[in-house]
Design a protein around this motif. Structure first.
Motif, short mmCIF file in Angstrom:
data_model
loop_
_atom_site.label_atom_id
_atom_site.label_comp_id
_atom_site.label_asym_id
_atom_site.label_seq_id
_atom_site.Cartn_x
_atom_site.Cartn_y
_atom_site.Cartn_z
N ASP A 19 0.83 -1.21 0.00
CA ASP A 19 0.00 0.00 0.00
C ASP A 19 0.86 1.26 0.00
OD1 ASP A 19 -2.24 -1.55 0.04
OD2 ASP A 19 -2.60 -1.36 2.20
N GLY A 20 0.52 2.17 -0.89
CA GLY A 20 1.15 3.49 -0.91
C GLY A 20 2.41 3.60 -1.73
N LEU A 21 2.99 2.47 -2.15
CA LEU A 21 4.31 2.54 -2.78
C LEU A 21 4.27 3.15 -4.17
CD1 LEU A 21 7.27 2.07 -2.47
CD2 LEU A 21 6.97 -0.29 -3.24
N VAL A 22 3.40 2.66 -5.05
CA VAL A 22 3.36 3.20 -6.40
C VAL A 22 2.92 4.67 -6.38
CG1 VAL A 22 0.99 2.48 -6.90
CG2 VAL A 22 2.61 2.76 -8.78
N GLY A 23 2.02 5.02 -5.47
CA GLY A 23 1.60 6.42 -5.35
C GLY A 23 2.73 7.31 -4.89
N SER A 24 3.46 6.87 -3.87
CA SER A 24 4.57 7.67 -3.33
C SER A 24 5.69 7.84 -4.35
CB SER A 24 5.11 7.00 -2.06
OG SER A 24 4.13 6.94 -1.06
N LEU A 25 6.03 6.75 -5.06
CA LEU A 25 7.11 6.83 -6.05
C LEU A 25 6.71 7.69 -7.25
CD1 LEU A 25 8.58 3.20 -6.03
CD2 LEU A 25 9.35 5.23 -4.79
N SER A 26 5.45 7.59 -7.68
CA SER A 26 5.03 8.42 -8.81
C SER A 26 4.99 9.89 -8.42
CB SER A 26 3.67 7.96 -9.34
OG SER A 26 2.67 8.06 -8.33
N LEU A 80 12.13 -5.13 -3.70
CA LEU A 80 12.78 -4.49 -2.56
C LEU A 80 11.85 -4.44 -1.35
CD1 LEU A 80 15.32 -3.06 -1.59
CD2 LEU A 80 14.35 -0.90 -2.40
N HIS A 81 10.56 -4.17 -1.56
CA HIS A 81 9.65 -4.11 -0.41
C HIS A 81 9.49 -5.48 0.25
CE1 HIS A 81 7.16 -4.59 -4.09
NE2 HIS A 81 6.50 -5.49 -3.37
N HIS A 82 9.58 -6.57 -0.55
CA HIS A 82 9.55 -7.91 0.04
C HIS A 82 10.77 -8.15 0.90
CE1 HIS A 82 6.92 -8.93 -3.64
NE2 HIS A 82 6.14 -8.86 -2.58
N ILE A 83 11.92 -7.66 0.44
CA ILE A 83 13.16 -7.84 1.19
C ILE A 83 13.07 -7.15 2.55
CG2 ILE A 83 15.63 -7.28 1.23
CD1 ILE A 83 15.60 -7.54 -1.81
N PHE A 84 12.60 -5.92 2.56
CA PHE A 84 12.47 -5.19 3.82
C PHE A 84 11.50 -5.89 4.77
CE2 PHE A 84 14.19 -1.40 1.54
CZ PHE A 84 15.20 -1.11 2.45
N MET A 85 10.41 -6.39 4.22
CA MET A 85 9.42 -7.04 5.07
C MET A 85 9.93 -8.37 5.61
SD MET A 85 5.95 -6.00 2.99
CE MET A 85 4.81 -6.69 4.18
N ARG A 127 4.37 -0.39 6.41
CA ARG A 127 4.47 1.06 6.48
C ARG A 127 5.92 1.51 6.63
NH1 ARG A 127 -0.53 3.73 7.32
NH2 ARG A 127 -1.97 2.54 6.02
N GLN A 128 6.71 0.76 7.42
CA GLN A 128 8.13 1.08 7.57
C GLN A 128 8.87 0.90 6.24
OE1 GLN A 128 9.02 -1.63 10.76
NE2 GLN A 128 8.96 0.00 12.32
N SER A 129 8.54 -0.18 5.52
CA SER A 129 9.15 -0.44 4.21
C SER A 129 8.80 0.68 3.23
CB SER A 129 8.68 -1.79 3.67
OG SER A 129 9.01 -2.84 4.54
N LEU A 130 7.52 1.10 3.26
CA LEU A 130 7.08 2.20 2.40
C LEU A 130 7.88 3.46 2.68
CD1 LEU A 130 5.09 3.71 0.52
CD2 LEU A 130 3.58 3.95 2.50
N LEU A 131 8.07 3.78 3.94
CA LEU A 131 8.79 5.00 4.32
C LEU A 131 10.25 4.93 3.88
CD1 LEU A 131 8.85 7.71 5.79
CD2 LEU A 131 9.35 6.45 7.92
N ILE A 132 10.89 3.79 4.11
CA ILE A 132 12.31 3.65 3.76
C ILE A 132 12.51 3.76 2.25
CG2 ILE A 132 14.28 2.06 3.75
CD1 ILE A 132 13.17 0.92 6.39
#
Length: 353
Positions: A156-163, A278-283, A290-295
């Motif tokens: 959640d939030g990743l594609v929106g934040s990156l775009s 990358l988000h799978h790696i962090f998780m 949410r922490q992965s999204l922020l990083i």
């Protein structure tokens, strides 16, 4: 004042579109269903991309100067979103999607003569001009951008934040080149994406029910990114250099390239879904979604910032290119040694506790 009104219009129309489209999407089955790879709860409406496009469409028609370029962009975007909606609804084959995307990319390339041919002085021996080869290169760039933003849409939030990071960075580059009119456009797209982000993340306080971007969104974002890159980095009055574009879209670009390489190395289709992003790696390292999204968002902002600073300081093209390749090699190394990194992080976290 016009800029403020255009951004407000983009946000408001996008927000209202979500409110109108959500129940309609549920009725017609335009929803994302849970499966072995998707562990969300319930059927989630796939209206984020449509609402973002509607916000940009209305704001553009009301506040931007009318031109043939804008008309062709709107037509191409509408067609791209339409194909994306069909894919979200009926799960089109890869071949059908690619043919549709290439036909629509042709509107940009031949309709407004916008394509990426000048790559700059990437290797320190003079400028690289692809000439007519810039046309197939732009097709590949379009497909790459679409797939890059599609592939990062995993939490959640990743594609929106990156775009939003990408479009805001492009707006800054146009502003630094004193082109307020071109700067307004990516800002409008970024602003029209905010309502999707609010609903996708359930902000504020879980008040809004979740929606997803859908393939319509990733296709619209990919088209818009390449269109702006071709407009901003080419020609005698270019706002920024082509190498700067690599840094602006560094995070989704590197994630896509590394994952596709790993899949092909295993003898798999480069489009086969997996859980090595990358988000799978962090998780797997113990971070929450949410922490992965922020990083990852912070990393994307930092990388885009490097590109912007390099552009402002007029750093040599080859130095910025070598720097980007160095970051990419480090990224690939991290993915190839995923378990060592995960073990190291877990060990240190446990030790500190």
């Amino acid at each position: 004042m016009d800029i403020t009104l255009s951004l407000f219009t983009a946000f408001l129309c996008s927000f209202l579109s979500i409110k109108i489209l959500k129940p309609l999407a549920e009725q017609v089955g335009l929803v994302d269903k849970p499966n072995e790879r998707k562990n969300h709860v319930g059927h989630i409406p796939l209206v984020g991309g449509i609402s973002t496009f509607i916000g940009v469409l209305i704001a553009s028609v009301l506040w931007l100067p009318h031109s043939s370029e804008l008309r062709i962009y709107i037509i191409a975007s509408a067609m791209m979103v339409f194909i994306g909606v069909l894919d979200d609804k009926y799960d089109l084959s890869v071949r059908v999607r690619l043919v549709g995307q290439m036909l629509i990319a042709s509107l940009m390339i031949f309709g407004v003569n916008a394509y990426i041919a000048d790559l700059g002085d990437l290797i320190g021996f003079g400028g690289i001009n692809l000439g007519w080869l810039g046309i197939p290169f732009t097709y590949l760039a379009m497909l790459g951008a679409i797939n890059a933003f599609n592939m990062v849409d995993g939490i959640d939030g990743l594609v929106g934040s990156l775009s939003i990071t990408t479009f805001t960075s492009l707006a800054l580059l146009f502003l630094f080149n004193s082109d307020k009119q071109l700067a307004t456009f990516p800002l409008m797209i970024a602003t029209a994406t905010f309502p999707y982000l609010l609903f996708n993340l359930g902000l504020p306080g879980g008040r809004f029910k979740k929606i997803f971007m859908g393939d319509a969104g990733s296709m619209f974002i990919g088209l818009s990114v390449v269109w702006l890159l071709a407009t901003g980095s080419q020609g005698d009055n270019a706002a920024f250099r082509p190498v700067t574009a690599l840094w602006v879209i560094a995070m989704p670009l590197m994630d896509m390239a590394a994952i596709m390489y790993r899949r092909m190395k295993k003898g798999q289709s480069p489009f086969k879904p997996d859980r090595d992003h990358l988000h799978h790696i962090f998780m797997r390292a113990g971070f929450s979604a949410r922490q992965s999204l922020l990083i990852i968002t912070i990393l994307a902002v930092v990388l885009a910032g490097v590109g912007i600073v390099g552009e402002l300081l007029n750093a040599s093209d080859w130095l910025m290119f070598v720097g980007f390749l160095g970051v990419f090699v480090l990224y690939c190394y991290s993915l190839q040694h995923i378990w060592r990194i995960v073990s190291f992080i877990r060990h240190n976290v446990t030790h500190e506790q």
